[in-house]
Design a protein around this motif. Structure first.
Motif, PDB file in Angstrom:
ATOM      1  N   SER A   1      -5.329  -1.680   8.717  1.00 52.60           N
ATOM      2  CA  SER A   1      -4.122  -0.914   8.439  1.00 52.60           C
ATOM      3  C   SER A   1      -3.790  -1.036   6.962  1.00 52.60           C
ATOM      4  O   SER A   1      -3.702  -2.146   6.426  1.00 52.60           O
ATOM      5  N   PHE A   2      -3.656   0.120   6.321  1.00 53.82           N
ATOM      6  CA  PHE A   2      -3.319   0.171   4.895  1.00 53.82           C
ATOM      7  C   PHE A   2      -1.947   0.807   4.729  1.00 53.82           C
ATOM      8  O   PHE A   2      -1.510   1.610   5.560  1.00 53.82           O
ATOM      9  N   SER A   3      -1.303   0.479   3.651  1.00 55.77           N
ATOM     10  CA  SER A   3      -0.046   1.146   3.314  1.00 55.77           C
ATOM     11  C   SER A   3      -0.187   1.829   1.962  1.00 55.77           C
ATOM     12  O   SER A   3      -0.932   1.379   1.083  1.00 55.77           O
ATOM     13  N   SER A   4       0.525   2.944   1.840  1.00 51.55           N
ATOM     14  CA  SER A   4       0.604   3.667   0.574  1.00 51.55           C
ATOM     15  C   SER A   4       2.062   4.058   0.427  1.00 51.55           C
ATOM     16  O   SER A   4       2.539   4.972   1.105  1.00 51.55           O
ATOM     17  N   GLY A   5       2.782   3.328  -0.425  1.00 44.80           N
ATOM     18  CA  GLY A   5       4.223   3.476  -0.437  1.00 44.80           C
ATOM     19  C   GLY A   5       4.767   2.927   0.871  1.00 44.80           C
ATOM     20  O   GLY A   5       4.407   1.839   1.311  1.00 44.80           O
TER      21      GLY A   5
ATOM     22  N   LYS B   1      -0.840  14.186   2.209  1.00 46.61           N
ATOM     23  CA  LYS B   1      -1.438  13.629   0.993  1.00 46.61           C
ATOM     24  C   LYS B   1      -2.187  12.331   1.307  1.00 46.61           C
ATOM     25  O   LYS B   1      -3.260  12.082   0.762  1.00 46.61           O
ATOM     26  N   LEU B   2      -1.624  11.532   2.214  1.00 46.59           N
ATOM     27  CA  LEU B   2      -2.287  10.285   2.596  1.00 46.59           C
ATOM     28  C   LEU B   2      -3.608  10.566   3.302  1.00 46.59           C
ATOM     29  O   LEU B   2      -4.632   9.939   3.002  1.00 46.59           O
ATOM     30  N   LEU B   3      -3.603  11.523   4.242  1.00 51.32           N
ATOM     31  CA  LEU B   3      -4.829  11.882   4.951  1.00 51.32           C
ATOM     32  C   LEU B   3      -5.859  12.468   3.989  1.00 51.32           C
ATOM     33  O   LEU B   3      -7.052  12.145   4.074  1.00 51.32           O
TER      34      LEU B   3
ATOM     35  N   GLY C   1      -5.333   2.487  -4.898  1.00 54.37           N
ATOM     36  CA  GLY C   1      -3.888   2.472  -4.686  1.00 54.37           C
ATOM     37  C   GLY C   1      -3.415   2.103  -3.297  1.00 54.37           C
ATOM     38  O   GLY C   1      -2.205   2.044  -3.054  1.00 54.37           O
ATOM     39  N   PHE C   2      -4.319   1.849  -2.363  1.00 55.16           N
ATOM     40  CA  PHE C   2      -3.901   1.417  -1.029  1.00 55.16           C
ATOM     41  C   PHE C   2      -3.685  -0.106  -1.028  1.00 55.16           C
ATOM     42  O   PHE C   2      -4.333  -0.839  -1.784  1.00 55.16           O
ATOM     43  N   THR C   3      -2.800  -0.553  -0.162  1.00 54.33           N
ATOM     44  CA  THR C   3      -2.560  -1.981   0.041  1.00 54.33           C
ATOM     45  C   THR C   3      -2.940  -2.339   1.465  1.00 54.33           C
ATOM     46  O   THR C   3      -2.581  -1.613   2.403  1.00 54.33           O
ATOM     47  N   LEU C   4      -3.696  -3.421   1.644  1.00 50.12           N
ATOM     48  CA  LEU C   4      -4.072  -3.844   2.985  1.00 50.12           C
ATOM     49  C   LEU C   4      -2.851  -4.438   3.680  1.00 50.12           C
ATOM     50  O   LEU C   4      -2.262  -5.415   3.210  1.00 50.12           O
ATOM     51  N   LYS C   5      -2.459  -3.851   4.792  1.00 51.10           N
ATOM     52  CA  LYS C   5      -1.296  -4.303   5.553  1.00 51.10           C
ATOM     53  C   LYS C   5      -1.707  -5.336   6.606  1.00 51.10           C
ATOM     54  O   LYS C   5      -1.055  -6.352   6.774  1.00 51.10           O
TER      55      LYS C   5
END
Length: 439
Positions: free
Chosen positions: A334-338, A257-259, A317-321
């Motif tokens: 690098s992004f995080s999703s959950g 789902k992320l990809l 909905g992505f967060t920059l990590k």
């Protein structure tokens, strides 16, 4: 009297010369006009047959499409459709063997010589595609027509086979005066996003063409498709097993789902990307996501970088990590999703090589991962149409060494890859710019 005879002789001689010149001109022009007439009749017959069977016939010949586009811009031509290369190239959708048999019968009744090439021996077994289906037709009555068959794949795109998947292809092509090099399409397998068509008049014949001609011609140049090796994947699973625990299956689904989400956003921005690092290893080795990898990796050429990437991902909905490097040196996002991570590595050119950078946040050390040059191909990965390096094994071996087939659960990004090189350090006064880490 002698003067009149001389004048008469000159007139007769001039008339004979004029007739000879007109005859020569006719001989030069007639074959050209005759070819146009025969060409249009053959195409008209093909259009009528496909219409009766409710098949969509689309003219995709590059010469004809380019001339049609020029005509829209004011360059007039007598017969745009007649400007096709040899052979004339069209495409239609494969709608099953029954329709295919009816189509061939109707062509033969119309006195076409028909050769059907099939997907008998593909380089890899295609996912969801029978290995004996027709992949194209070679037709000839007065002219040669190459009719490519598009097949719908599970990833909601169109795929066509490669000519050499049929062992008879070279000999059959030669009977039409063709070779693999003379055809416009099907030198390799190919994939296309579904495209809209327009119904236009070409030489008095209503025919479909791609609605966006420049986009179609561009996509044709980068349409090469390679299949994931299910034989290799089966061998891997027999040797090392397959993790089917609920935790593993859940991770694979969430990573997919992320990809898929990243693909949607980058496709919207028109940015090419490919699956890289551990995600590419999982694709190549086992046609799947590695369940213990815990992240998704993709690559982008720095020449395709856009300032729109960051706001587009944040807005969905992505967060920059973290943000490491600069646009002109070692950029990595690098992004995080959950609790899942998406790493985007940007690739730079350096002579015969390509490389992406890495940064150690606590020390400011820089690293470089060097790859032999590669080109990009389409593939289907878990029902997603995505790009991979065409030279996939060389790419994998550069990053994971010759023992890539053996799973490694312990991996140090600074020392384990055989292609990693130390690349200096970031100056302390630049750390706030080149090492941005977010909780």
């Amino acid at each position: 009297m002698k003067k009149k005879s001389a004048i008469h002789l000159c007139l007769v001689g001039g008339s004979v010369l004029l007739v000879a010149q007109l005859s020569l001109l006719g001989l030069l022009l007639y074959p050209h006009n005759q070819r146009h007439t025969h060409f249009l009749k053959d195409v008209e017959t093909l259009v009528n047959i496909t219409s009766k069977l409710r098949m969509s016939l689309v003219a995709i010949d590059s010469e004809a499409l380019q001339h049609f586009n020029n005509q829209k811009n004011g360059v007039r031509m007598q017969c745009v459709l007649c400007e096709t290369k040899h052979p004339a190239t069209f495409v239609t959708l494969f709608r099953g063997l029954k329709q295919s048999d009816d189509f061939v019968s109707m062509l033969q009744e119309a006195r076409f010589h028909v050769v059907s090439l099939q997907n008998l021996n593909p380089p890899e077994v295609p996912s969801g595609i029978s290995i004996n289906i027709p992949i194209c037709y070679l037709l000839k009555r007065n002219i040669v027509i190459h009719l490519v068959l598009f097949h719908e794949r599970e990833g909601n795109y169109w795929w066509h086979g490669g000519l050499l998947s049929d062992p008879r292809a070279i000999s059959e092509l030669s009977t039409f005066g063709l070779s693999v090099h003379t055809v416009q399409m099907m030198k390799t397998e190919g994939a296309f996003d579904k495209f809209e068509t327009d119904l236009v008049d070409m030489g008095g014949i209503p025919i479909l063409i791609p609605k966006n001609i420049p986009r179609f011609l561009h996509d044709t140049e980068s349409s090469r498709f390679i299949e994931c090796s299910h034989v290799l994947a089966d061998s891997f699973h027999r040797s090392h097993g397959k993790d089917t625990t609920p935790e593993a299956l859940r991770f694979v689904h969430r990573a997919w789902k992320l990809l898929s989400k990243a693909k949607t956003l980058l496709d919207k921005l028109g940015i090419r990307f490919w699956i890289s690092s551990g995600t590419c290893l999982g694709y190549f080795r086992q046609c799947d996501i590695i369940p213990y990898s815990k992240d998704v990796d993709i690559g982008i050429f720095i020449s395709d970088y856009s300032e729109k990437i960051l706001p587009e991902f944040l807005a969905h909905g992505f967060t920059l990590k973290h943000w490491f490097g600069k646009v002109n040196d070692s950029l990595e996002l690098s992004f995080s999703s959950g609790d899942l991570k998406l790493d985007i590595f940007f690739f730079y050119e350096d002579g015969r090589f390509l490389w992406n950078g890495g940064t150690q946040a606590k020390s400011g050390k820089k690293f470089k991962y060097v790859f032999p040059r590669f080109t990009l191909c389409w593939t289907e990965f878990l029902e997603l149409k995505v790009r991979v390096p065409c030279e996939t094994q060389a790419y994998i071996e550069a990053n994971y060494g010759s023992d890539w087939f053996t799973p490694m659960t312990r991996w140090d990004w600074k020392s384990s890859p055989p292609n990693v090189r130390e690349n200096g350090e970031w100056p302390p006064d630049e750390w706030s710019e080149v090492m941005r880490v977010y909780n």
